[in-house]
Design an enzyme around this catalytic site. Structure first.
Site, PDB file in Angstrom:
ATOM      1  N   GLU A 109       0.819  -1.294  -0.058  1.00 29.36           N
ATOM      2  CA  GLU A 109      -0.019   0.008  -0.105  1.00 29.36           C
ATOM      3  C   GLU A 109       0.790   1.078   0.082  1.00 29.36           C
ATOM      4  O   GLU A 109       1.927   1.458   0.667  1.00 29.36           O
ATOM      5  CB  GLU A 109      -0.888  -0.085   1.170  1.00 29.36           C
ATOM      6  CG  GLU A 109      -1.697   1.383   1.685  1.00 29.36           C
ATOM      7  CD  GLU A 109      -2.649   1.936   0.602  1.00 29.36           C
ATOM      8  OE1 GLU A 109      -3.108   0.957  -0.228  1.00 29.36           O
ATOM      9  OE2 GLU A 109      -2.301   3.057   0.396  1.00 29.36           O
ATOM     10  N   GLN A 110       0.476   2.104  -0.948  1.00 32.88           N
ATOM     11  CA  GLN A 110       1.261   3.409  -0.779  1.00 32.88           C
ATOM     12  C   GLN A 110       1.434   4.224   0.243  1.00 32.88           C
ATOM     13  O   GLN A 110       2.222   5.001   0.713  1.00 32.88           O
ATOM     14  CB  GLN A 110       0.825   4.080  -2.118  1.00 32.88           C
ATOM     15  CG  GLN A 110      -0.384   4.773  -2.103  1.00 32.88           C
ATOM     16  CD  GLN A 110      -0.985   5.714  -3.073  1.00 32.88           C
ATOM     17  OE1 GLN A 110      -0.190   5.576  -4.284  1.00 32.88           O
ATOM     18  NE2 GLN A 110      -2.098   6.141  -3.595  1.00 32.88           N
ATOM     19  N   TYR A 114     -28.419   8.452   5.241  1.00 37.14           N
ATOM     20  CA  TYR A 114     -28.567   7.128   6.071  1.00 37.14           C
ATOM     21  C   TYR A 114     -27.849   6.975   7.337  1.00 37.14           C
ATOM     22  O   TYR A 114     -26.865   7.302   7.503  1.00 37.14           O
ATOM     23  CB  TYR A 114     -28.380   5.734   5.074  1.00 37.14           C
ATOM     24  CG  TYR A 114     -27.047   5.655   4.628  1.00 37.14           C
ATOM     25  CD1 TYR A 114     -25.812   5.237   5.294  1.00 37.14           C
ATOM     26  CD2 TYR A 114     -26.645   6.135   3.305  1.00 37.14           C
ATOM     27  CE1 TYR A 114     -24.604   5.141   4.761  1.00 37.14           C
ATOM     28  CE2 TYR A 114     -25.359   5.701   2.589  1.00 37.14           C
ATOM     29  CZ  TYR A 114     -24.400   5.384   3.212  1.00 37.14           C
ATOM     30  OH  TYR A 114     -23.092   5.488   2.980  1.00 37.14           O
ATOM     31  N   ASP A 157     -11.838  -1.165  -8.162  1.00 38.87           N
ATOM     32  CA  ASP A 157     -11.877   0.262  -9.028  1.00 38.87           C
ATOM     33  C   ASP A 157     -11.004   0.208 -10.210  1.00 38.87           C
ATOM     34  O   ASP A 157     -11.122   1.175 -11.144  1.00 38.87           O
ATOM     35  CB  ASP A 157     -11.883   1.579  -8.139  1.00 38.87           C
ATOM     36  CG  ASP A 157     -13.098   1.885  -7.216  1.00 38.87           C
ATOM     37  OD1 ASP A 157     -14.081   1.075  -7.608  1.00 38.87           O
ATOM     38  OD2 ASP A 157     -13.263   2.830  -6.821  1.00 38.87           O
ATOM     39  N   ARG A 164     -16.451   4.299   6.469  1.00 39.95           N
ATOM     40  CA  ARG A 164     -15.058   3.575   5.731  1.00 39.95           C
ATOM     41  C   ARG A 164     -14.009   3.342   6.592  1.00 39.95           C
ATOM     42  O   ARG A 164     -13.253   2.463   6.336  1.00 39.95           O
ATOM     43  CB  ARG A 164     -14.857   4.512   4.534  1.00 39.95           C
ATOM     44  CG  ARG A 164     -16.074   4.980   3.514  1.00 39.95           C
ATOM     45  CD  ARG A 164     -15.467   5.794   2.555  1.00 39.95           C
ATOM     46  NE  ARG A 164     -14.538   5.315   1.589  1.00 39.95           N
ATOM     47  CZ  ARG A 164     -14.642   4.499   0.460  1.00 39.95           C
ATOM     48  NH1 ARG A 164     -15.944   4.741  -0.087  1.00 39.95           N
ATOM     49  NH2 ARG A 164     -13.702   4.043  -0.426  1.00 39.95           N
TER      50      ARG A 164
HETATM   51  C1  FAD Z   1     -17.580   9.025  -0.931  1.00 40.28           C
HETATM   52  C2  FAD Z   1     -17.608   7.630  -1.414  1.00 40.28           C
HETATM   53  C3  FAD Z   1     -18.926   6.803  -1.065  1.00 40.28           C
HETATM   54  C4  FAD Z   1     -19.034   5.527  -1.710  1.00 40.28           C
HETATM   55  N1  FAD Z   1     -20.122   5.114  -1.205  1.00 40.28           N
HETATM   56  C5  FAD Z   1     -20.201   3.528  -1.991  1.00 40.28           C
HETATM   57  C6  FAD Z   1     -21.113   2.798  -1.346  1.00 40.28           C
HETATM   58  O1  FAD Z   1     -22.256   3.040  -0.667  1.00 40.28           O
HETATM   59  N2  FAD Z   1     -21.231   1.344  -1.665  1.00 40.28           N
HETATM   60  C7  FAD Z   1     -20.419   0.905  -2.542  1.00 40.28           C
HETATM   61  O2  FAD Z   1     -20.349  -0.272  -2.796  1.00 40.28           O
HETATM   62  N3  FAD Z   1     -19.179   1.587  -2.986  1.00 40.28           N
HETATM   63  C8  FAD Z   1     -19.165   3.064  -2.646  1.00 40.28           C
HETATM   64  N4  FAD Z   1     -18.172   3.665  -2.931  1.00 40.28           N
HETATM   65  C9  FAD Z   1     -17.253   3.154  -4.124  1.00 40.28           C
HETATM   66  C10 FAD Z   1     -16.326   2.425  -3.085  1.00 40.28           C
HETATM   67  O3  FAD Z   1     -15.546   2.927  -2.099  1.00 40.28           O
HETATM   68  C11 FAD Z   1     -15.075   1.761  -4.236  1.00 40.28           C
HETATM   69  O4  FAD Z   1     -15.849   1.448  -5.436  1.00 40.28           O
HETATM   70  C12 FAD Z   1     -14.172   0.771  -3.572  1.00 40.28           C
HETATM   71  O5  FAD Z   1     -13.644   1.527  -2.311  1.00 40.28           O
HETATM   72  C13 FAD Z   1     -13.302   0.303  -4.446  1.00 40.28           C
HETATM   73  O6  FAD Z   1     -12.223  -0.385  -3.765  1.00 40.28           O
HETATM   74  P1  FAD Z   1     -10.800  -0.450  -4.319  1.00 40.28           P
HETATM   75  O7  FAD Z   1      -9.881  -1.281  -3.420  1.00 40.28           O
HETATM   76  O8  FAD Z   1     -10.778  -0.976  -5.662  1.00 40.28           O
HETATM   77  O9  FAD Z   1     -10.078   0.971  -4.464  1.00 40.28           O
HETATM   78  P2  FAD Z   1      -9.631   2.087  -3.415  1.00 40.28           P
HETATM   79  O10 FAD Z   1     -10.559   2.004  -2.264  1.00 40.28           O
HETATM   80  O11 FAD Z   1      -9.488   3.247  -4.243  1.00 40.28           O
HETATM   81  O12 FAD Z   1      -8.394   1.608  -2.884  1.00 40.28           O
HETATM   82  C14 FAD Z   1      -7.145   1.718  -3.693  1.00 40.28           C
HETATM   83  C15 FAD Z   1      -5.947   1.476  -2.780  1.00 40.28           C
HETATM   84  O13 FAD Z   1      -4.832   1.539  -3.539  1.00 40.28           O
HETATM   85  C16 FAD Z   1      -3.816   2.487  -2.860  1.00 40.28           C
HETATM   86  N5  FAD Z   1      -2.914   2.794  -4.283  1.00 40.28           N
HETATM   87  C17 FAD Z   1      -3.114   3.641  -5.091  1.00 40.28           C
HETATM   88  N6  FAD Z   1      -2.271   3.447  -6.061  1.00 40.28           N
HETATM   89  C18 FAD Z   1      -0.901   2.842  -5.426  1.00 40.28           C
HETATM   90  C19 FAD Z   1       0.111   2.252  -6.031  1.00 40.28           C
HETATM   91  N7  FAD Z   1       0.852   2.921  -7.245  1.00 40.28           N
HETATM   92  N8  FAD Z   1       1.028   1.579  -5.248  1.00 40.28           N
HETATM   93  C20 FAD Z   1       0.406   1.214  -3.942  1.00 40.28           C
HETATM   94  N9  FAD Z   1      -0.686   1.126  -3.442  1.00 40.28           N
HETATM   95  C21 FAD Z   1      -1.614   2.296  -4.368  1.00 40.28           C
HETATM   96  C22 FAD Z   1      -4.638   3.500  -2.586  1.00 40.28           C
HETATM   97  O14 FAD Z   1      -3.654   4.143  -1.578  1.00 40.28           O
HETATM   98  C23 FAD Z   1      -5.802   2.865  -1.984  1.00 40.28           C
HETATM   99  O15 FAD Z   1      -5.510   2.464  -0.671  1.00 40.28           O
HETATM  100  C24 FAD Z   1     -17.818   5.109  -2.579  1.00 40.28           C
HETATM  101  C25 FAD Z   1     -16.936   5.738  -3.038  1.00 40.28           C
HETATM  102  C26 FAD Z   1     -16.776   7.183  -2.273  1.00 40.28           C
HETATM  103  C27 FAD Z   1     -15.587   7.834  -2.745  1.00 40.28           C
END
Ligand code: FAD
Length: 397
Positions: free
Chosen positions: A34-35, A213, A291, A107
């Site tokens: 993790e960065q 909510y 994502d 979160r």
């Molecule tokens: C305000 C908000 C509300 C939301 N509400 C909902 C909801 O109600 N329900 C729902 O299902 N989804 C919701 N979402 C969407 C959901 O949060 C995301 O789809 C989900 O967090 C995806 O997770 P992820 O781990 O793929 O990405 P992220 O949560 O973005 O995590 C990516 C991680 O990778 C790390 N990273 C990035 N680049 C690098 C690198 N080069 N090297 C090492 N580490 C790196 C980042 O620091 C981060 O910790 C919401 C999003 C937001 C912003």
């Protein structure tokens, strides 16, 4: 774990940490890079729906989820003037039952729960991946701090600006949805009128919607207010917003909406961007999840849920897999997940349009919402682990 596959996950967000838990639960050797120097999350709520909660329960997180979450038993829909929109005949309500709930969580609480459930040393902080080099029998990872690592499989869980996505030759482009959201957190004592609000409430008006909510066992309320914008707002979750501008957007709406806005001490702007589905996710040893693979607009609350499904799917497919099978398993992962997540992306897009659409009266809107809910039932009922196990069995593996 000598002899087993070495799996490296880039990114320790919701997706990366749940994937690590699911992989470890099946005895796989996994490291997360993790960065961030310290684990942190924005102050916001996230809804985790039954399709993801069922999976998290299987790795023993049920009690902790109950401790940090507020159960979701359905959703109360209203027009902008407060008239109820009755979708009770809609089959989507079946997806939320007392025995099969979703949870609204903070979160940061959720991320801490996932982190604490992993053995020490699984997550290495302060490691920003800058390059991947795929060789015949391994992948080399390079980090901004000068260090390096190797793995048999790399999973890119590094979010919307994914380096792993770039390293496998892809680039997804953000497209503004023409809306942005104001969001904020409100301590329950500042919203006395909402003490009876146990489920999410969503007010729908022309061009705008307003979601409120309870979360964190009712200690906090999460507000998300979607409004039109013709300017490209920053794709940030936490740019400071203007409370007066927010109040002006909802002038004349139902009193609870206006009271909620008045109770806010601060608000943040969130630029809502959509992205097309990617043409592929994987090479022979590298794949994407969450994502990084399928960012989506937030209108069905499935961004986190789909990333959780990805992690559990990968765990089933990589369990017992040898180094020579990795490419086939990643192909199967993509086959199982790309189509489903593309459909969820499309559903979320359509939900946003429907929420904001003009309808003459509540019953007309209810009819449209019921039709939409009937289509969306497959999202909540899916069992990602079973789908992966069935696919392996069908292939005789
Ligand atoms: C305000 C908000 C509300 C939301 N509400 C909902 C909801 O109600 N329900 C729902 O299902 N989804 C919701 N979402 C969407 C959901 O949060 C995301 O789809 C989900 O967090 C995806 O997770 P992820 O781990 O793929 O990405 P992220 O949560 O973005 O995590 C990516 C991680 O990778 C790390 N990273 C990035 N680049 C690098 C690198 N080069 N090297 C090492 N580490 C790196 C980042 O620091 C981060 O910790 C919401 C999003 C937001 C912003």
């Amino acid at each position: 774990m000598p002899g087993s596959l070495r799996i490296a996950i880039v990114g320790g967000g919701i997706g990366g940490l749940t994937a690590a838990l699911a992989l470890r639960a099946r005895g796989l050797d996994v490291s997360v890079f993790e960065q961030a120097e310290v684990l942190r999350e924005i102050g916001a709520g996230v809804s985790i729906h039954p399709n993801a909660i069922r999976l998290l329960k299987r790795v023993g997180l049920e009690d902790q989820l109950q401790k940090i979450g507020s159960p979701i038993g359905g959703i109360a829909l209203r027009t902008s003037h407060g008239e109820p929109i009755d979708t009770s005949a809609g089959p989507a309500t079946l997806a939320f039952t007392r025995n099969d709930p979703g949870y609204n969580v903070h979160r940061a609480d959720f991320l801490n729960l996932l982190f604490d459930a992993l053995p020490n040393g699984t997550v290495t902080l302060g490691h920003r991946c800058i390059q991947l080099k795929e060789e015949a029998n391994r992948v080399r990872l390079s980090f901004a701090n000068g260090s390096a690592a190797e793995a048999d499989v790399v999973i890119g869980a590094d979010g919307i600006r994914s380096v792993v996505q770039r390293e496998i030759g892809l680039r997804s482009r953000p497209m503004s949805e023409g809306i942005m959201a104001y969001r904020g957190l409100i301590p329950a004592e500042r919203l006395p009128w909402a003490s009876d609000l146990k489920n999410p409430a969503l007010w729908l008006g022309s061009g705008r919607s307003f979601l409120l909510y309870p979360m964190a066992q009712g200690r906090l309320f999460n507000m998300v207010a979607f409004v039109p914008t013709d300017t490209d707002s920053e794709e940030s979750w936490s740019a400071p917003g203007d409370l007066k501008a927010l109040a002006a957007e909802y002038a004349g709406w139902d009193q609870p909406v206006q009271d909620t806005i008045k109770s806010l001490e601060e608000t943040f702007r969130w630029g809502i961007y959509d992205r097309a589905s990617l043409p592929y996710w994987s090479t022979s040893r590298i794949t994407l999840m969450g994502d990084a693979a399928h960012p989506m607009v937030p209108h069905v609350g499935q961004g986190a849920g789909q990333s959780i499904e990805d992690g559990f799917t990968l765990a089933v497919l990589l369990e017992g897999c040898t180094a020579t099978d990795v490419a086939d398993r990643l192909d199967l992962y993509e086959e199982l997940r790309l189509e489903r997540t593309s459909k969820v992306q499309a559903l979320a897009r359509a939900a946003g349009k429907l929420y904001r659409s003009e309808h003459a009266n509540p019953s007309e809107k209810a009819v449209r919402l019921r039709e939409w809910m009937a289509q969306g039932k497959w999202v909540f009922e899916h069992d990602a682990e079973k789908a992966a196990a069935d696919a392996l069995r069908d292939l005789g593996r």
